[in-house]
Design a protein around this motif. Structure first.
Motif, PDB file in Angstrom:
ATOM      1  N   MET A 230       0.824  -1.204   0.000  1.00  0.00           N
ATOM      2  CA  MET A 230       0.000   0.000   0.000  1.00  0.00           C
ATOM      3  C   MET A 230       0.863   1.261   0.000  1.00  0.00           C
ATOM      4  N   HIS A 231       2.172   1.068  -0.248  1.00  0.00           N
ATOM      5  CA  HIS A 231       3.127   2.178  -0.182  1.00  0.00           C
ATOM      6  C   HIS A 231       2.764   3.280  -1.165  1.00  0.00           C
ATOM      7  N   ILE A 232       2.506   2.908  -2.430  1.00  0.00           N
ATOM      8  CA  ILE A 232       2.190   3.902  -3.457  1.00  0.00           C
ATOM      9  C   ILE A 232       0.869   4.594  -3.158  1.00  0.00           C
ATOM     10  N   ALA A 233      -0.133   3.817  -2.727  1.00  0.00           N
ATOM     11  CA  ALA A 233      -1.445   4.390  -2.443  1.00  0.00           C
ATOM     12  C   ALA A 233      -1.392   5.401  -1.307  1.00  0.00           C
ATOM     13  N   SER A 234      -0.357   5.334  -0.468  1.00  0.00           N
ATOM     14  CA  SER A 234      -0.232   6.248   0.660  1.00  0.00           C
ATOM     15  C   SER A 234       0.495   7.537   0.304  1.00  0.00           C
ATOM     16  N   HIS A 235       1.132   7.578  -0.858  1.00  0.00           N
ATOM     17  CA  HIS A 235       1.912   8.760  -1.236  1.00  0.00           C
ATOM     18  C   HIS A 235       1.009   9.967  -1.471  1.00  0.00           C
ATOM     19  N   MET A 236       1.418  11.107  -0.951  1.00  0.00           N
ATOM     20  CA  MET A 236       0.654  12.339  -1.149  1.00  0.00           C
ATOM     21  C   MET A 236       0.818  12.887  -2.564  1.00  0.00           C
ATOM     22  N   ASP A 237       1.905  12.522  -3.253  1.00  0.00           N
ATOM     23  CA  ASP A 237       2.144  13.069  -4.592  1.00  0.00           C
ATOM     24  C   ASP A 237       1.683  12.124  -5.705  1.00  0.00           C
ATOM     25  N   VAL A 238       1.019  11.040  -5.344  1.00  0.00           N
ATOM     26  CA  VAL A 238       0.405  10.155  -6.339  1.00  0.00           C
ATOM     27  C   VAL A 238      -1.062  10.551  -6.467  1.00  0.00           C
ATOM     28  N   ASP A 239      -1.499  10.841  -7.692  1.00  0.00           N
ATOM     29  CA  ASP A 239      -2.835  11.394  -7.901  1.00  0.00           C
ATOM     30  C   ASP A 239      -3.917  10.344  -8.137  1.00  0.00           C
ATOM     31  N   LYS A 240      -3.517   9.140  -8.503  1.00  0.00           N
ATOM     32  CA  LYS A 240      -4.524   8.114  -8.811  1.00  0.00           C
ATOM     33  C   LYS A 240      -3.882   6.743  -8.739  1.00  0.00           C
ATOM     34  N   VAL A 241      -4.681   5.733  -8.372  1.00  0.00           N
ATOM     35  CA  VAL A 241      -4.205   4.353  -8.360  1.00  0.00           C
ATOM     36  C   VAL A 241      -5.214   3.476  -9.102  1.00  0.00           C
ATOM     37  N   ALA A 242      -4.725   2.671 -10.042  1.00  0.00           N
ATOM     38  CA  ALA A 242      -5.540   1.646 -10.707  1.00  0.00           C
ATOM     39  C   ALA A 242      -4.948   0.298 -10.323  1.00  0.00           C
ATOM     40  N   PHE A 243      -5.776  -0.583  -9.789  1.00  0.00           N
ATOM     41  CA  PHE A 243      -5.283  -1.842  -9.238  1.00  0.00           C
ATOM     42  C   PHE A 243      -6.120  -3.015  -9.714  1.00  0.00           C
ATOM     43  N   THR A 244      -5.442  -4.099 -10.092  1.00  0.00           N
ATOM     44  CA  THR A 244      -6.089  -5.368 -10.395  1.00  0.00           C
ATOM     45  C   THR A 244      -5.533  -6.416  -9.445  1.00  0.00           C
TER      46      THR A 244
ATOM     47  N   LYS B 189      -6.936  10.337  -3.042  1.00  0.00           N
ATOM     48  CA  LYS B 189      -6.772  10.040  -4.460  1.00  0.00           C
ATOM     49  C   LYS B 189      -7.852   9.065  -4.928  1.00  0.00           C
ATOM     50  N   PRO B 190      -8.373   9.235  -6.130  1.00  0.00           N
ATOM     51  CA  PRO B 190      -9.347   8.279  -6.655  1.00  0.00           C
ATOM     52  C   PRO B 190      -8.663   6.960  -7.013  1.00  0.00           C
ATOM     53  N   VAL B 191      -9.415   5.878  -6.943  1.00  0.00           N
ATOM     54  CA  VAL B 191      -8.880   4.565  -7.279  1.00  0.00           C
ATOM     55  C   VAL B 191      -9.822   3.857  -8.243  1.00  0.00           C
ATOM     56  N   ILE B 192      -9.248   2.968  -9.055  1.00  0.00           N
ATOM     57  CA  ILE B 192     -10.000   2.041  -9.894  1.00  0.00           C
ATOM     58  C   ILE B 192      -9.621   0.649  -9.418  1.00  0.00           C
ATOM     59  N   LEU B 193     -10.615  -0.182  -9.153  1.00  0.00           N
ATOM     60  CA  LEU B 193     -10.340  -1.504  -8.617  1.00  0.00           C
ATOM     61  C   LEU B 193     -10.997  -2.583  -9.466  1.00  0.00           C
TER      62      LEU B 193
ATOM     63  N   GLU C 168      -9.356  -8.265  -0.954  1.00  0.00           N
ATOM     64  CA  GLU C 168      -8.750  -7.894   0.325  1.00  0.00           C
ATOM     65  C   GLU C 168      -7.734  -6.771   0.138  1.00  0.00           C
ATOM     66  N   VAL C 169      -6.876  -6.882  -0.854  1.00  0.00           N
ATOM     67  CA  VAL C 169      -5.877  -5.835  -1.111  1.00  0.00           C
ATOM     68  C   VAL C 169      -6.550  -4.572  -1.635  1.00  0.00           C
ATOM     69  N   GLY C 170      -7.599  -4.734  -2.423  1.00  0.00           N
ATOM     70  CA  GLY C 170      -8.340  -3.569  -2.910  1.00  0.00           C
ATOM     71  C   GLY C 170      -8.879  -2.727  -1.767  1.00  0.00           C
ATOM     72  N   ARG C 171      -9.379  -3.372  -0.729  1.00  0.00           N
ATOM     73  CA  ARG C 171      -9.880  -2.631   0.441  1.00  0.00           C
ATOM     74  C   ARG C 171      -8.741  -1.866   1.125  1.00  0.00           C
ATOM     75  N   GLU C 172      -7.581  -2.476   1.211  1.00  0.00           N
ATOM     76  CA  GLU C 172      -6.445  -1.809   1.837  1.00  0.00           C
ATOM     77  C   GLU C 172      -6.001  -0.593   1.021  1.00  0.00           C
ATOM     78  N   ILE C 173      -6.057  -0.721  -0.296  1.00  0.00           N
ATOM     79  CA  ILE C 173      -5.695   0.413  -1.151  1.00  0.00           C
ATOM     80  C   ILE C 173      -6.663   1.568  -0.950  1.00  0.00           C
ATOM     81  N   MET C 174      -7.958   1.263  -0.854  1.00  0.00           N
ATOM     82  CA  MET C 174      -8.931   2.321  -0.618  1.00  0.00           C
ATOM     83  C   MET C 174      -8.666   3.023   0.709  1.00  0.00           C
TER      84      MET C 174
END
Length: 272
Positions: A1-15, A34-38, A19-25
């Motif tokens: 979840m390191h990238i999803a926690s970054h303040m300078d990352v504007d969006k995350v798309a994850f496949t 940041k908005p996410v696509i799961l 369980e991991v999708g919930r952690e990313i959110m």
């Protein structure tokens, strides 16, 4: 979840897994919202109606769960079969599974290779044990193949009930759960009971059934008399715990856009 926690990352798309999708959110919410696509897990229904082409239904449902040893997010792992063709289907599905060529996937003609690693092998075997313990009928398979590599036989359980673990949870392995149904209304309700909603398939020649069921199923992709056909122009993604947002097609572009309104007065000398 390191990238999803970054303040300078504007969006995350994850496949990946739900369980991991919930952690990313959660990580996205704790950082800069940041908005996410799961695109997450699935427990896709494969529905075979009484008027289906039996030969095609057996082969398509076989590939839907055993392709890549079931290690697919859209694996057709819940096989709903109409009661009038249930016994015939099981006999044919058993024969097809037992004739599936297991071995080194780099060799020509081999259809069925090993699972990804030891952890996945142990997980799948635990589900097979759960199926037996909960009263599902093991039709074929259920055992390891050889002593080298994490090979599991193509496995079919019959008489599976909706509350069984193998029917509710994503196995991500070569385990088919065959479920008997009577009516269109019943199978729609039971197919939609899953927490997942990624894919679904129906096999039938009846146009009314096709129109009714494709509209009623809560799944991002519904195949009719086919399985797994994808095209870059068709949006792909899930309902419910299978995620949100879409890949492919024009809909995918909207996931990477943000709307801005610019408002200004029409030219008027009084503003100068």
């Amino acid at each position: 979840m390191h990238i999803a926690s970054h303040m300078d990352v504007d969006k995350v798309a994850f496949t990946g897994s739900t369980e991991v999708g919930r952690e990313i959110m959660q990580a996205a919410a704790r950082s800069n919202l940041k908005p996410v696509i799961l695109e997450l897990g699935g427990k896709s229904p494969f529905i075979i109606f009484e008027d289906a082409d039996m030969e095609a239904a057996v082969e398509q449902s076989h590939q839907a769960i055993f392709y890549n040893q079931g290690q697919m997010c859209v694996a057709g792992s819940r096989t709903f079969v109409h009661e009038s063709i249930y016994d015939e289907y099981l006999e044919r599905a058993k024969t097809r599974a037992e004739n599936r060529v297991v071995g080194d996937p780099f060799k020509p003609g081999v259809e069925h290779g090993p699972l990804a690693d030891r952890n996945q092998y142990n997980k799948v075997m635990s589900y097979i044990r759960a199926g037996k313990e909960e009263g599902a009928r093991l039709v074929t398979g259920g055992e390891r193949v050889g002593r080298k590599g994490y090979y599991i036989q193509p496995t079919i359980f019959a008489d599976v009930q909706d509350d069984m673990k193998i029917c509710r949870e994503e196995i991500f392995g070569p385990v088919m759960s065959v479920i008997k149904f009577k009516t269109v209304e019943e199978v729609i309700k039971r197919a939609n009971q899953s927490e997942y909603g990624l894919g679904a398939t129906l096999m039938t020649k009846n146009v009314d059934t096709i129109n009714t069921v494709t509209r009623a199923l809560r799944a991002g992709t519904v195949w009719v008399n086919a399985y797994g056909v994808l095209t870059p122009s068709a949006p792909f993604g899930g309902y419910k715990s299978s995620g949100f947002g879409r890949e492919n097609g024009a809909y995918a572009l909207t996931n990477y856009q943000q709307v801005k309104s610019v408002i200004m007065p029409i030219y008027n000398p009084t503003y100068l």
